[in-house]
Design a protein around this motif. Structure first.
Motif, PDB file in Angstrom:
ATOM      1  N   SER A  95      43.091  39.472  49.585  1.00  0.00           N
ATOM      2  CA  SER A  95      42.044  38.515  49.944  1.00  0.00           C
ATOM      3  C   SER A  95      40.915  38.450  48.914  1.00  0.00           C
ATOM      4  O   SER A  95      40.020  37.626  49.045  1.00  0.00           O
ATOM      5  CB  SER A  95      41.454  38.867  51.311  1.00  0.00           C
ATOM      6  N   LEU A  96      40.935  39.328  47.941  1.00  0.00           N
ATOM      7  CA  LEU A  96      39.927  39.342  46.879  1.00  0.00           C
ATOM      8  C   LEU A  96      40.606  39.175  45.529  1.00  0.00           C
ATOM      9  O   LEU A  96      41.761  39.552  45.367  1.00  0.00           O
ATOM     10  CB  LEU A  96      39.165  40.670  46.862  1.00  0.00           C
ATOM     11  N   TRP A  97      39.845  38.636  44.580  1.00  0.00           N
ATOM     12  CA  TRP A  97      40.346  38.587  43.207  1.00  0.00           C
ATOM     13  C   TRP A  97      39.349  39.294  42.330  1.00  0.00           C
ATOM     14  O   TRP A  97      38.165  38.966  42.388  1.00  0.00           O
ATOM     15  CB  TRP A  97      40.562  37.156  42.733  1.00  0.00           C
ATOM     16  N   PRO A  98      39.751  40.283  41.559  1.00  0.00           N
ATOM     17  CA  PRO A  98      41.116  40.791  41.532  1.00  0.00           C
ATOM     18  C   PRO A  98      41.463  41.503  42.842  1.00  0.00           C
ATOM     19  O   PRO A  98      40.568  41.975  43.539  1.00  0.00           O
ATOM     20  CB  PRO A  98      41.109  41.774  40.358  1.00  0.00           C
ATOM     21  N   ARG A 116      42.748  51.881  46.441  1.00  0.00           N
ATOM     22  CA  ARG A 116      41.333  51.523  46.594  1.00  0.00           C
ATOM     23  C   ARG A 116      41.068  51.013  48.007  1.00  0.00           C
ATOM     24  O   ARG A 116      40.046  51.332  48.613  1.00  0.00           O
ATOM     25  CB  ARG A 116      40.945  50.461  45.551  1.00  0.00           C
ATOM     26  N   LEU A 117      41.983  50.228  48.535  1.00  0.00           N
ATOM     27  CA  LEU A 117      41.829  49.735  49.901  1.00  0.00           C
ATOM     28  C   LEU A 117      41.723  50.901  50.881  1.00  0.00           C
ATOM     29  O   LEU A 117      40.825  50.927  51.730  1.00  0.00           O
ATOM     30  CB  LEU A 117      42.994  48.822  50.292  1.00  0.00           C
ATOM     31  N   VAL A 118      42.607  51.870  50.758  1.00  0.00           N
ATOM     32  CA  VAL A 118      42.607  53.015  51.669  1.00  0.00           C
ATOM     33  C   VAL A 118      41.315  53.819  51.509  1.00  0.00           C
ATOM     34  O   VAL A 118      40.720  54.252  52.492  1.00  0.00           O
ATOM     35  CB  VAL A 118      43.869  53.880  51.460  1.00  0.00           C
ATOM     36  N   GLU A 119      40.879  54.007  50.282  1.00  0.00           N
ATOM     37  CA  GLU A 119      39.643  54.749  50.020  1.00  0.00           C
ATOM     38  C   GLU A 119      38.439  54.059  50.689  1.00  0.00           C
ATOM     39  O   GLU A 119      37.639  54.698  51.369  1.00  0.00           O
ATOM     40  CB  GLU A 119      39.424  54.842  48.512  1.00  0.00           C
ATOM     41  N   ALA A 165      34.512  45.857  50.019  1.00  0.00           N
ATOM     42  CA  ALA A 165      34.110  45.833  48.607  1.00  0.00           C
ATOM     43  C   ALA A 165      32.626  46.113  48.447  1.00  0.00           C
ATOM     44  O   ALA A 165      32.199  46.730  47.469  1.00  0.00           O
ATOM     45  CB  ALA A 165      34.484  44.502  47.974  1.00  0.00           C
ATOM     46  N   ALA A 166      31.835  45.697  49.414  1.00  0.00           N
ATOM     47  CA  ALA A 166      30.389  45.932  49.356  1.00  0.00           C
ATOM     48  C   ALA A 166      30.057  47.423  49.472  1.00  0.00           C
ATOM     49  O   ALA A 166      28.969  47.853  49.067  1.00  0.00           O
ATOM     50  CB  ALA A 166      29.691  45.145  50.462  1.00  0.00           C
ATOM     51  N   LEU A 167      30.992  48.215  50.001  1.00  0.00           N
ATOM     52  CA  LEU A 167      30.778  49.657  50.136  1.00  0.00           C
ATOM     53  C   LEU A 167      30.927  50.380  48.800  1.00  0.00           C
ATOM     54  O   LEU A 167      30.421  51.480  48.638  1.00  0.00           O
ATOM     55  CB  LEU A 167      31.786  50.277  51.113  1.00  0.00           C
ATOM     56  N   GLY A 168      31.694  49.782  47.900  1.00  0.00           N
ATOM     57  CA  GLY A 168      32.023  50.510  46.683  1.00  0.00           C
ATOM     58  C   GLY A 168      31.549  49.831  45.470  1.00  0.00           C
ATOM     59  O   GLY A 168      31.531  50.212  44.394  1.00  0.00           O
TER      60      GLY A 168
END
Length: 112
Positions: free
Chosen positions: A13-16, A22-25, A109-112
């Motif tokens: 759902s994001l690019w890249p 990374r998703l799991v983290e 994504a805002a978390l990382g």
């Protein structure tokens, strides 16, 4: 609350695209903050597990089929994370909340 995450849908759902790892983290951080039990479901093999997230690789079964089966088995409240309309219809009937994959990916994504 259990949160069933359609991992392929969210990571694309994001690019890249978010990598599976990374998703799991990011999901582990989010689940800890929210105080929920997250289950990330991947088509085929799954990335390495991370504390705080149940990581499921479905093998030959699709992630959608696994999520649908799991949702039908749950007696406790759950949320479903996906933008897949068919999966929402199949697995979201008893969900307390349905969260779109794109909105969820942006939140992570805002978390990382």
């Amino acid at each position: 609350m259990i949160v069933l995450v359609d991992a392929p849908n969210v990571r694309r759902s994001l690019w890249p695209n978010l990598s599976p790892d990374r998703l799991v983290e990011l999901l582990a951080r989010w689940a800890e903050t929210e105080g929920v039990e997250a289950i990330a479901v991947f088509d085929g093999p799954a990335p390495k597990p991370v504390v705080g997230v149940e990581v499921v690789g479905t093998g030959s079964e699709s992630a959608d089929d696994w999520i649908t089966r799991k949702a039908a088995e749950l007696s406790e409240p759950y949320a479903l994370v996906t933008s897949d309309r068919e999966l929402r219809e199949r697995a979201g009937g008893n969900a307390e909340r349905i969260i779109g994959g794109g909105a969820f990916a942006r939140e992570l994504a805002a978390l990382g």
